[in-house]
Scaffold this motif. Structure first.
Motif, PDB file in Angstrom:
ATOM      1  N   ARG A   1       4.661   0.292   1.085  1.00  0.00           N
ATOM      2  CA  ARG A   1       5.094  -0.509   2.229  1.00  0.00           C
ATOM      3  C   ARG A   1       4.270  -1.792   2.287  1.00  0.00           C
ATOM      4  O   ARG A   1       3.059  -1.778   2.048  1.00  0.00           O
ATOM      5  N   CYS A   2       4.946  -2.890   2.615  1.00  0.00           N
ATOM      6  CA  CYS A   2       4.243  -4.163   2.763  1.00  0.00           C
ATOM      7  C   CYS A   2       3.416  -4.139   4.043  1.00  0.00           C
ATOM      8  O   CYS A   2       3.923  -3.795   5.112  1.00  0.00           O
ATOM      9  N   GLU A   3       2.171  -4.514   3.928  1.00  0.00           N
ATOM     10  CA  GLU A   3       1.282  -4.522   5.087  1.00  0.00           C
ATOM     11  C   GLU A   3       1.584  -5.672   6.034  1.00  0.00           C
ATOM     12  O   GLU A   3       1.111  -5.676   7.172  1.00  0.00           O
TER      13      GLU A   3
ATOM     14  N   SER B   1       0.855  -1.188   0.000  1.00  0.00           N
ATOM     15  CA  SER B   1       0.000   0.000   0.000  1.00  0.00           C
ATOM     16  C   SER B   1       0.891   1.239   0.000  1.00  0.00           C
ATOM     17  O   SER B   1       2.018   1.215   0.512  1.00  0.00           O
TER      18      SER B   1
ATOM     19  N   GLU C   1       6.309  -4.955   6.431  1.00  0.00           N
ATOM     20  CA  GLU C   1       6.666  -3.542   6.477  1.00  0.00           C
ATOM     21  C   GLU C   1       7.901  -3.193   5.651  1.00  0.00           C
ATOM     22  O   GLU C   1       8.512  -2.135   5.841  1.00  0.00           O
TER      23      GLU C   1
END
Length: 251
Positions: A213-215, A189, A218
């Motif tokens: 950023r990876c949910e 996101s 991170e």
């Protein structure tokens, strides 16, 4: 029981799986005990059932459970492209074995749900593939022969570019580039630069303004030095899916 001999015509795309002494033999003659199913006969020659398309006896389509008559001529064809998947497996989600780490990252780059671990044994991979309705991708033919496996595919090539093309041509998955983490497969996101600026190297903070950023883990992403190379992989993938389907790769 006296053994009979079956006559099989193996499609060129499948002859790679045969023992070397049989790869250039057509038609192929093999012993048959009169009780084994056609599917068992073909698998016993080394062809994983995940790679077998329609079987024909004297030109008529038959199931793998068919008990062939020695007088019949059997044709063995590869799976069609794109390949229909069992209920619950479409659109395809993938699980890759230990040897396909680069391919896993490229599939994730394209937005394809791709799980990969380098520490799973064969029974664990099969269970996970079945439980999560994933297509198991592997270069291990024996793994694909496991009876419990519901959906899988043999990866023919060593080179990641060719591996990716093969998967795309076989399954024609819908792409959603730049939406998955290359490290863990989690969703990406957008994130405001101000929120992550304190974590960035000075050069990155001064040069880039767009971040994701990876949910899940991170991990941060920005259009860095490899961006053009990754963009070209995406362009090539989109072109592959837009092109007419090709024959299964031969060896």
């Amino acid at each position: 029981m006296e053994q009979a001999t079956l006559t099989l015509r193996i499609a060129p795309e499948l002859r790679f799986f045969l023992p070397p002494r049989h790869r250039n033999t057509t038609p192929l003659h093999t012993d048959h005990d009169g009780t084994s199913t056609l599917g068992h006969v073909v698998e016993s020659l080394g062809i994983p059932r995940t790679e077998i398309g329609t079987l024909y006896a004297d030109g008529h389509p038959v199931d793998a459970s068919h008990h062939p008559d020695p007088t019949q001529v059997i044709d063995v064809t590869p799976v069609p492209r794109p390949q229909p998947l069992p209920p619950g497996f479409d659109p395809p989600r993938f699980l890759l074995d230990v040897h396909l780490g680069t391919l896993a990252r490229r599939l994730r780059l394209l937005g394809l749900d791709t799980d990969y671990h380098n520490d799973r044994d064969d029974p664990t991979l099969v269970r996970q593939a079945n439980d999560q309705h994933r297509v198991l991708l592997t270069r291990d033919r024996k793994l694909l022969c496991r009876k419990a496996l519901r959906a899988g595919a043999h990866i023919h090539h060593d080179q990641p570019d060719h591996q990716l093309t093969d998967v795309l041509e076989r399954f024609a998955p819908p792409l959603a580039p730049w939406t998955r983490c290359l490290e863990c497969n989690g969703p990406l996101s957008s994130v405001d630069k101000g929120e992550v600026a304190h974590t960035l190297p000075a050069g990155t903070r001064a040069t880039y303004d767009t971040f994701a950023r990876c949910e899940a883990c991170e991990h941060l992403y920005w259009p860095g030095a490899h961006h053009e190379h990754l963009t070209q992989i995406i362009r090539d993938a989109q072109a592959t899916l837009a092109a007419p389907p090709t024959r299964q790769p031969s060896h």
